[in-house]
Structures are given as C-alpha cells and as structure tokens.
Design a protein around this motif. Structure first.
Motif, PDB file in Angstrom:
ATOM      1  N   HIS A 138      53.083  16.895  -5.517  1.00  0.00           N
ATOM      2  CA  HIS A 138      54.545  16.835  -5.437  1.00  0.00           C
ATOM      3  C   HIS A 138      55.032  18.166  -4.861  1.00  0.00           C
TER       4      HIS A 138
ATOM      5  N   MET B  95      62.180  15.187 -17.734  1.00  0.00           N
ATOM      6  CA  MET B  95      60.792  15.014 -18.153  1.00  0.00           C
ATOM      7  C   MET B  95      60.028  16.313 -17.939  1.00  0.00           C
TER       8      MET B  95
ATOM      9  N   GLU C 239      62.774  12.933  -8.033  1.00  0.00           N
ATOM     10  CA  GLU C 239      61.468  12.923  -8.706  1.00  0.00           C
ATOM     11  C   GLU C 239      60.633  11.725  -8.256  1.00  0.00           C
TER      12      GLU C 239
ATOM     13  N   ILE D 284      59.896  17.791  -7.210  1.00  0.00           N
ATOM     14  CA  ILE D 284      60.153  18.316  -8.548  1.00  0.00           C
ATOM     15  C   ILE D 284      60.974  19.596  -8.420  1.00  0.00           C
TER      16      ILE D 284
ATOM     17  N   ILE E 130      51.182  21.630 -16.225  1.00  0.00           N
ATOM     18  CA  ILE E 130      50.360  21.995 -15.075  1.00  0.00           C
ATOM     19  C   ILE E 130      49.374  23.070 -15.515  1.00  0.00           C
TER      20      ILE E 130
ATOM     21  N   ILE F 132      50.802  16.348 -10.379  1.00  0.00           N
ATOM     22  CA  ILE F 132      51.175  15.608 -11.585  1.00  0.00           C
ATOM     23  C   ILE F 132      50.392  14.303 -11.594  1.00  0.00           C
ATOM     24  N   ASP F 133      49.595  14.124 -12.631  1.00  0.00           N
ATOM     25  CA  ASP F 133      48.711  12.951 -12.718  1.00  0.00           C
ATOM     26  C   ASP F 133      47.841  12.831 -11.473  1.00  0.00           C
TER      27      ASP F 133
ATOM     28  N   TYR G 278      56.506  18.403 -17.273  1.00  0.00           N
ATOM     29  CA  TYR G 278      55.247  18.165 -16.589  1.00  0.00           C
ATOM     30  C   TYR G 278      54.268  19.305 -16.869  1.00  0.00           C
TER      31      TYR G 278
ATOM     32  N   TYR H 277      57.411  21.287  -4.863  1.00  0.00           N
ATOM     33  CA  TYR H 277      58.092  21.964  -5.971  1.00  0.00           C
ATOM     34  C   TYR H 277      59.205  22.843  -5.436  1.00  0.00           C
TER      35      TYR H 277
END
Length: 350
Positions: free
Chosen positions: A20, A1, A303, A308, A5, A15-16, A3, A22
């Motif tokens: 997260h 998926m 995830e 991520i 940024i 994310i949203d 994402y 990284y």
C-alpha cells in the motif's frame, strides 16, 4: 483501522502481504530509512557510543553536544540552543521554568498536548485569548506567556501568523512548538523562528522535536543566551539524561542531505498541487506538505484503493478523528501522480 507493521513506515507499507502507498506520519524529509542517513548514524554510534546516561552537567562531558547545539542555533537564527532527549521534555522544561518564575501561562487554541499542563490556562478562541492576555498585562509587571503550535492545522499561524498579530505581542513572551516546521519550512528548512522574531515579541522561545522531519530522536529549545543558560542551570535539566550522542554527531554531518531531501519534498508538494483538481477540499497551510480532511467515506475509499494515511483520534480516544495526507521526500513522482489521480476521481470538482 489500525495496521500492525514490522518496519518503520516508508513510501510503501505491507498489509496482509499486500503493498500500500503510505501518505501519513511525520517523516517529511524521508530520512528515517534513507541508506546514507543510516550509514552516517551508524558511523556516529561507533564514534560516540549508543547511550550517554550521565547528566549534561557532569564534570566529564562529550563536546559533540555543544557542537550540535551551536550548529542548530546558527541554522535557526537564535542566539543559543539547548537539546534534550525529546521534544516533549523540551516543552516541559520551558513551561515548568516559566511557571516557577511566576509568569501566567496561556495555551492558544489547538495547542499541542505537550504545552497544556497544570497551571496553564487553555483557551478556545482568539477573542477569549486576547481578553485574558490584556487583563493579565494590567495586573502585574511580569510578562504573560503564550504557548502555541507554529504549524497549527486549524488556525491562521504559519506562514503569516495572522492570529498572533492580533495580540499585544510586545508585552508577551511567545513560546512556539515548531516540531512540524523545523527542517520543512523557512529558509533552508530553518523553521519558524525567524518568522516569529520579526513579530517583535517581548521575548521568544521556540521548542521542538527533531524527530519528525529531521529523523533525530531529540528535542531542542531556541532562545537568547541568558534564557538558555537559565534553563541549563535548572535541576530539571541537570537531572535528565541527554539525547543519544550519535544523533548529535549525525546532525553535524547531514545538513547537505537535509537540503537535498527538502528540495525533493518541495518538488513533490508542488507536483501534487499542480495535479490536484480540488485542493480547496482540504484544510491546508500554504508551503506545508500536509492536507487534512473530515470525510469518513473518502477515508474508506482511499484505504480500499491501497492508500494509507494518518487517520486516528488524537491525542487520545476522546479526541477528534484526524485524517491527514502527508507528502514526503521519499515519495516518487509516480506515487504523487497516483494519489492525485485517485483523489480527482473521488472528489467533487472545485
């Protein structure tokens, strides 16, 4: 998926609206968002300007380029260095010049796409490569050229370069792409040039992007004085705009920062290996802070746990899925501990 940024990734991305951790990308030394690095770069923009669009062969020139190239050559241990605006362009210059000189060029298995151009013979394994090279050596007095990645996540290159040592190196010109090595491996982060020079090839050139570990948007070529001068004299080099002069000035002021960040990186790397219960699950080059795996279920679980990482088909949609965990200097000890503990709960014991 994928994402989206709105900022260059750091140790944490949103994310949203949710944070997260990284563990992806190539910012090994973690300088791209480092406040002091940005401060030095901004100062150099004021000193040298944003962009210098003229040819490096112009009668009006900026001395900062020559100073940066001498610094890089001294650091890596080569006789000379040439910089361009990107690592991809650096590889193209080397390859096109060698093709024009009549050399036969061979790309090692898993060589970066930047090294695989029309006129370059790709190979799928080292048995085939050795056979082709030995056949070429018998045809002509012009040395064949081997193109390869110094940090090859699928072969036996760094740190021992076992695959290369099976070849007739004294009759070959080696061209290594050290984009994932410079700033990270070698003495004081000087990359793989010294390792390769000790293999005593007929001639050695190393090209790289400086934009991964070192955060400098530029490419570099390392080699002998005569070879670098030959590249300077090409129309390819003369017709290309150089890297931003501010980046060249930044290089001259950040060696101490690189050393400090590399020490943090190696601490994080050692901590991760110490905490991880099953390191053999990953494809890993000793001394390099990357850990690859091929397990879609694990990728999804990570995830879902708020971690991520690099996870996409490369170099295009038809390429293999690359899942890679990358340790960086910008990670905290708590970040490393969380990653290791999460993996320990998900992976089978060694």
């Amino acid at each position: 998926m994928a994402y989206p940024i709105d900022h260059i990734p750091d140790r944490q991305i949103y994310i949203d609206g949710k944070p997260h951790l990284y563990f992806g990308g190539t910012a090994y030394l973690g300088v791209q968002n480092h406040p002091e690095f940005i401060k030095i770069f901004t100062k150099n923009i004021k000193a040298h300007g944003l962009q210098y669009g003229a040819s490096r062969r112009s009668n009006v020139f900026l001395p900062v380029y020559g100073k940066a190239e001498q610094f890089l050559a001294n650091w890596v241990g080569s006789e000379a260095c040439l910089t361009l605006s990107s690592g991809y362009l650096a590889a193209q210059l080397v390859i096109q010049n060698l093709l024009e000189e009549g050399h036969a060029l061979f790309a090692a298995p898993n060589a970066h796409i930047a090294l695989q151009l029309p006129g370059v013979t790709a190979t799928s394994n080292y048995t085939e490569l050795k056979m082709l090279l030995e056949a070429e050596i018998g045809k002509t007095n012009i040395a064949p050229v081997l193109l390869f990645d110094t940090i090859d996540f699928a072969s036996q290159h760094f740190p021992n370069f076992t695959d290369l040592q099976s070849l007739p190196l004294d009759k070959l010109i080696l061209v290594g792409d050290d984009s994932h090595g410079i700033g990270v491996v070698g003495e004081e982060g000087s990359g793989c040039f010294d390792y390769l020079q000790k293999l005593r090839p007929a001639e050695l050139m190393v090209c790289c992007s400086l934009g991964k570990g070192m955060g400098i948007q530029a490419g570099a070529i390392f080699g002998t004085v005569s070879m670098i001068q030959k590249l300077r004299n090409t129309s390819f080099y003369g017709g290309a705009s150089p890297a931003l002069p501010a980046f060249m000035g930044t290089l001259l002021e950040t060696k101490a920062m690189y050393d400090q960040q590399r020490a943090k990186l190696m601490h994080n790397y050692s901590l991760f290996l110490e905490l991880l219960k099953n390191p053999s699950f990953f494809s890993h080059l000793k001394g390099h802070p990357t850990f690859e795996f091929m397990d879609a279920a694990l990728a999804k679980s990570l995830e879902n746990s708020g971690i991520i990482f690099t996870n996409f088909t490369y170099p295009d949609e038809n390429g293999p899925l690359v899942s890679r965990l990358v340790i960086s200097a910008y990670h905290s000890q708590e970040d490393i501990t969380r990653l290791a503990n999460t993996l320990n709960q998900m992976l089978p014991l060694a």
